[in-house]
Design a protein around this motif. Sequence first.
Motif, PDB file in Angstrom:
ATOM      1  N   ILE A   1      25.425 -13.712-127.007  1.00 37.40           N
ATOM      2  CA  ILE A   1      25.744 -14.854-126.022  1.00 37.40           C
ATOM      3  C   ILE A   1      25.573 -14.775-124.970  1.00 37.40           C
ATOM      4  CG2 ILE A   1      27.702 -16.454-125.534  1.00 37.40           C
ATOM      5  CD1 ILE A   1      29.282 -15.670-128.350  1.00 37.40           C
ATOM      6  N   ILE A   2      24.829 -15.492-124.170  1.00 40.27           N
ATOM      7  CA  ILE A   2      24.497 -15.235-122.716  1.00 40.27           C
ATOM      8  C   ILE A   2      25.430 -16.632-122.211  1.00 40.27           C
ATOM      9  CG2 ILE A   2      22.893 -15.793-120.824  1.00 40.27           C
ATOM     10  CD1 ILE A   2      20.473 -15.336-122.832  1.00 40.27           C
ATOM     11  N   PRO A   3      26.595 -16.086-121.110  1.00 38.67           N
ATOM     12  CA  PRO A   3      27.349 -16.805-120.815  1.00 38.67           C
ATOM     13  C   PRO A   3      26.557 -18.293-120.126  1.00 38.67           C
ATOM     14  CG  PRO A   3      27.826 -14.631-119.904  1.00 38.67           C
ATOM     15  CD  PRO A   3      26.638 -14.778-120.830  1.00 38.67           C
ATOM     16  N   SER A   4      27.338 -19.452-120.445  1.00 35.73           N
ATOM     17  CA  SER A   4      26.656 -20.751-120.121  1.00 35.73           C
ATOM     18  C   SER A   4      26.617 -21.019-118.614  1.00 35.73           C
ATOM     19  CB  SER A   4      27.340 -21.934-120.842  1.00 35.73           C
ATOM     20  OG  SER A   4      28.609 -21.864-120.418  1.00 35.73           O
ATOM     21  N   SER A   5      27.692 -20.452-117.838  1.00 34.67           N
ATOM     22  CA  SER A   5      27.629 -20.803-116.599  1.00 34.67           C
ATOM     23  C   SER A   5      26.692 -19.886-115.772  1.00 34.67           C
ATOM     24  CB  SER A   5      28.998 -20.768-115.977  1.00 34.67           C
ATOM     25  OG  SER A   5      29.537 -19.550-115.875  1.00 34.67           O
ATOM     26  N   GLY A   6      26.002 -18.797-116.357  1.00 27.46           N
ATOM     27  CA  GLY A   6      25.305 -17.841-115.583  1.00 27.46           C
ATOM     28  C   GLY A   6      25.550 -16.421-115.720  1.00 27.46           C
ATOM     29  N   THR A   7      25.051 -15.590-115.702  1.00 28.45           N
ATOM     30  CA  THR A   7      25.287 -14.336-115.593  1.00 28.45           C
ATOM     31  C   THR A   7      24.228 -13.370-114.739  1.00 28.45           C
ATOM     32  OG1 THR A   7      25.749 -12.370-117.356  1.00 28.45           O
ATOM     33  CG2 THR A   7      23.712 -13.667-117.686  1.00 28.45           C
TER      34      THR A   7
ATOM     35  N   PHE B   1      25.706  -5.133-122.237  1.00 31.28           N
ATOM     36  CA  PHE B   1      24.146  -5.598-122.060  1.00 31.28           C
ATOM     37  C   PHE B   1      23.746  -6.060-123.415  1.00 31.28           C
ATOM     38  CE2 PHE B   1      24.201  -2.797-118.364  1.00 31.28           C
ATOM     39  CZ  PHE B   1      23.989  -3.863-117.092  1.00 31.28           C
ATOM     40  N   LEU B   2      23.179  -7.173-123.538  1.00 31.45           N
ATOM     41  CA  LEU B   2      22.625  -7.402-124.765  1.00 31.45           C
ATOM     42  C   LEU B   2      21.630  -6.877-125.538  1.00 31.45           C
ATOM     43  CD1 LEU B   2      22.746 -11.559-124.025  1.00 31.45           C
ATOM     44  CD2 LEU B   2      24.616  -9.892-124.809  1.00 31.45           C
ATOM     45  N   HIS B   3      20.957  -6.139-124.968  1.00 37.56           N
ATOM     46  CA  HIS B   3      19.884  -5.323-125.542  1.00 37.56           C
ATOM     47  C   HIS B   3      20.514  -4.363-126.462  1.00 37.56           C
ATOM     48  CE1 HIS B   3      20.005  -3.493-121.601  1.00 37.56           C
ATOM     49  NE2 HIS B   3      20.428  -2.393-122.229  1.00 37.56           N
ATOM     50  N   ASP B   4      21.778  -3.747-126.039  1.00 35.46           N
ATOM     51  CA  ASP B   4      22.556  -2.905-126.995  1.00 35.46           C
ATOM     52  C   ASP B   4      23.037  -3.379-127.934  1.00 35.46           C
ATOM     53  OD1 ASP B   4      22.312  -0.877-124.979  1.00 35.46           O
ATOM     54  OD2 ASP B   4      24.105  -1.319-123.950  1.00 35.46           O
ATOM     55  N   GLY B   5      23.270  -4.911-128.237  1.00 37.95           N
ATOM     56  CA  GLY B   5      23.693  -5.491-129.278  1.00 37.95           C
ATOM     57  C   GLY B   5      22.428  -5.684-130.163  1.00 37.95           C
ATOM     58  N   ILE B   6      21.396  -5.721-129.669  1.00 34.07           N
ATOM     59  CA  ILE B   6      20.049  -5.886-130.511  1.00 34.07           C
ATOM     60  C   ILE B   6      19.712  -4.469-131.256  1.00 34.07           C
ATOM     61  CG2 ILE B   6      17.380  -5.904-130.588  1.00 34.07           C
ATOM     62  CD1 ILE B   6      17.723  -7.885-128.148  1.00 34.07           C
ATOM     63  N   THR B   7      20.188  -3.205-130.723  1.00 35.68           N
ATOM     64  CA  THR B   7      20.083  -2.166-131.241  1.00 35.68           C
ATOM     65  C   THR B   7      21.161  -1.960-132.297  1.00 35.68           C
ATOM     66  OG1 THR B   7      19.632  -1.139-129.096  1.00 35.68           O
ATOM     67  CG2 THR B   7      20.376   0.393-130.856  1.00 35.68           C
ATOM     68  N   GLN B   8      22.011  -2.730-132.272  1.00 35.19           N
ATOM     69  CA  GLN B   8      23.103  -2.666-133.396  1.00 35.19           C
ATOM     70  C   GLN B   8      22.666  -3.308-134.647  1.00 35.19           C
ATOM     71  OE1 GLN B   8      25.621  -0.248-133.621  1.00 35.19           O
ATOM     72  NE2 GLN B   8      24.801   0.321-131.818  1.00 35.19           N
TER      73      GLN B   8
ATOM     74  N   TYR C   1      13.228  -0.950-116.519  1.00 38.51           N
ATOM     75  CA  TYR C   1      13.688  -1.841-117.245  1.00 38.51           C
ATOM     76  C   TYR C   1      14.916  -2.690-116.735  1.00 38.51           C
ATOM     77  CZ  TYR C   1      17.897   1.185-118.495  1.00 38.51           C
ATOM     78  OH  TYR C   1      18.863   1.953-118.516  1.00 38.51           O
ATOM     79  N   THR C   2      15.058  -3.938-117.619  1.00 36.40           N
ATOM     80  CA  THR C   2      15.749  -4.926-116.800  1.00 36.40           C
ATOM     81  C   THR C   2      16.690  -5.534-118.312  1.00 36.40           C
ATOM     82  OG1 THR C   2      16.762  -6.698-115.558  1.00 36.40           O
ATOM     83  CG2 THR C   2      14.174  -6.719-117.039  1.00 36.40           C
ATOM     84  N   GLY C   3      17.931  -5.694-118.126  1.00 35.18           N
ATOM     85  CA  GLY C   3      18.660  -6.011-119.312  1.00 35.18           C
ATOM     86  C   GLY C   3      19.696  -6.967-118.878  1.00 35.18           C
ATOM     87  N   ILE C   4      20.185  -8.042-119.843  1.00 37.04           N
ATOM     88  CA  ILE C   4      20.955  -9.211-119.111  1.00 37.04           C
ATOM     89  C   ILE C   4      22.485  -8.898-119.865  1.00 37.04           C
ATOM     90  CG2 ILE C   4      21.448 -11.602-119.888  1.00 37.04           C
ATOM     91  CD1 ILE C   4      18.690 -11.862-120.279  1.00 37.04           C
ATOM     92  N   LEU C   5      23.435  -9.221-118.862  1.00 44.67           N
ATOM     93  CA  LEU C   5      24.957  -9.043-119.283  1.00 44.67           C
ATOM     94  C   LEU C   5      25.365 -10.273-120.090  1.00 44.67           C
ATOM     95  CD1 LEU C   5      27.184  -7.124-118.387  1.00 44.67           C
ATOM     96  CD2 LEU C   5      27.595  -8.787-116.626  1.00 44.67           C
ATOM     97  N   GLY C   6      26.272  -9.823-121.274  1.00 48.49           N
ATOM     98  CA  GLY C   6      26.432 -11.130-121.790  1.00 48.49           C
ATOM     99  C   GLY C   6      27.601 -10.637-122.995  1.00 48.49           C
ATOM    100  N   PHE C   7      27.792 -11.360-123.959  1.00 48.57           N
ATOM    101  CA  PHE C   7      28.837 -11.280-125.013  1.00 48.57           C
ATOM    102  C   PHE C   7      28.206 -10.689-126.364  1.00 48.57           C
ATOM    103  CE2 PHE C   7      30.740 -14.965-122.874  1.00 48.57           C
ATOM    104  CZ  PHE C   7      31.139 -14.098-121.527  1.00 48.57           C
TER     105      PHE C   7
ATOM    106  N   PRO D   1      33.416 -17.137-127.819  1.00 45.06           N
ATOM    107  CA  PRO D   1      33.569 -17.651-126.473  1.00 45.06           C
ATOM    108  C   PRO D   1      31.968 -17.844-125.915  1.00 45.06           C
ATOM    109  CG  PRO D   1      33.718 -15.182-126.495  1.00 45.06           C
ATOM    110  CD  PRO D   1      33.783 -15.779-127.959  1.00 45.06           C
ATOM    111  N   GLN D   2      32.000 -18.971-125.163  1.00 48.39           N
ATOM    112  CA  GLN D   2      30.533 -19.402-124.636  1.00 48.39           C
ATOM    113  C   GLN D   2      30.415 -19.211-123.018  1.00 48.39           C
ATOM    114  OE1 GLN D   2      28.106 -20.442-126.768  1.00 48.39           O
ATOM    115  NE2 GLN D   2      29.519 -19.661-128.417  1.00 48.39           N
ATOM    116  N   ASP D   3      31.396 -18.840-122.466  1.00 46.44           N
ATOM    117  CA  ASP D   3      31.228 -18.723-120.961  1.00 46.44           C
ATOM    118  C   ASP D   3      32.402 -17.473-120.723  1.00 46.44           C
ATOM    119  OD1 ASP D   3      30.405 -18.790-118.418  1.00 46.44           O
ATOM    120  OD2 ASP D   3      31.057 -20.950-118.206  1.00 46.44           O
ATOM    121  N   TRP D   4      32.263 -17.124-119.260  1.00 51.10           N
ATOM    122  CA  TRP D   4      33.453 -16.277-118.676  1.00 51.10           C
ATOM    123  C   TRP D   4      34.699 -16.907-118.695  1.00 51.10           C
ATOM    124  CZ3 TRP D   4      31.674 -11.542-118.283  1.00 51.10           C
ATOM    125  CH2 TRP D   4      30.110 -11.250-118.166  1.00 51.10           C
ATOM    126  N   PRO D   5      35.064 -17.931-118.262  1.00 48.28           N
ATOM    127  CA  PRO D   5      36.334 -18.344-118.632  1.00 48.28           C
ATOM    128  C   PRO D   5      36.983 -18.569-120.005  1.00 48.28           C
ATOM    129  CG  PRO D   5      35.201 -20.117-117.145  1.00 48.28           C
ATOM    130  CD  PRO D   5      34.206 -18.857-117.776  1.00 48.28           C
TER     131      PRO D   5
END
Length: 376
Positions: free
Chosen positions: A266-272, A247-254, A148-154, A169-173
């Motif tokens: 949230i997927i960081p706007s400058s990339g992840t 990982f955002l799929h863990d948020g989906i579980t909640q 499987y694959t999953g996206i890193l985010g907030f 927050p919308q991005d890492w900074p």
Amino acid sequence: MKKLIALLLCLVMALSLVACGSKQDDTQTPADDQQGTEETSLVDAAKAEGKLVVYGSCEEEYLAAACENFEKMYGIEVEYQRLSTGEVQAKIEEENGNPSADVWFGGTTDPYNVCAAEGLLEAYQAENASHITKPQYKNADGYWYGIYTGILGFMVNTDELERMGLEAPQDWPDLLKPEYKGLIWLSNYNTAGTAKLVINTMIQKYGHDEGIQYLVDLDKNIEVYTKSGSGPSKNVGTGECVIGIGFLHDGITQIIDNGYDNIELIIPSSGTSCEIGATAIFKGAAHPNAAKLWIEYALSPDCVNLAAQNGSYQFLVIDNATQPEAAVEFGLDPENVMDYDFDDATKNIKTYVEEVMNALAASGANTGDENRFQVK
């Protein structure tokens, strides 16, 4: 007389053709039949061993379902234990070729790559790997295979942010803003593959020194480093953690399974970056044929389709599986991620973790505080 001779010659030729055809039919084996025979042989050999021991770094519910289904399908006793990827790596390194488990299931591939480089994983050319959709979803030499694959985010608690009058927050900074002090949770760099991915992501985004400095600055806003990568997500809905990195799929579980509709992803706007959750055989496994059968099973719908049925909503990486609709509905796209240098991560992650922990200590963080840097 000539007609009789001609007739006899025709008869002989016809019989010869029939004989040749019969011989060809007897000696040819269709590819499907051959593969079926190989699968039957592997199943029989695995059953003769009678047991399989699994270390799982995915979520407990999915791990249990996968192991119980394997046991039901093949009549092979399965023992399993849920450990973070960092814990598995440390355990296998300590055992050094005499592993207490046969296979590893789930968790990010950075620790897998380290173990492979150290000669602690067994290469295996899996038949079902033909269903893997992209070359990057498997090790080129067969030391691990992606499942499987999953996206890193907030993940943020919208109720708490609104109560505090803060924007998400919308991005890492953005995570470095002073108003987020004490609101952010991350996982422990020493124990969680998720946190190791965060280190590699920051270094690859910002450069070595700048990436480590970013993590030192981020530390000022972090309340807790959980042992497991999914730890932050499990505390966002309750408000104990206001901003979780993971990982955002863990948020989906909640959201779906536990009813926390106050969580925003949230997927960081400058990339992840994204993880590739994998499976592998440990070098020196006590049940090698059962281990090989597990790999074939893990790369089949019989296994991976259980994920969404048991609270795990990652994107699946084999072409004959059923993708979880929830991941798409929440707008997650595994294609929309940065290029990740797996080679650099494999070669340097141990050094990077040490450098980050030393930098945190030098900045005044009490890295020995197990209430904050959790190991249990």
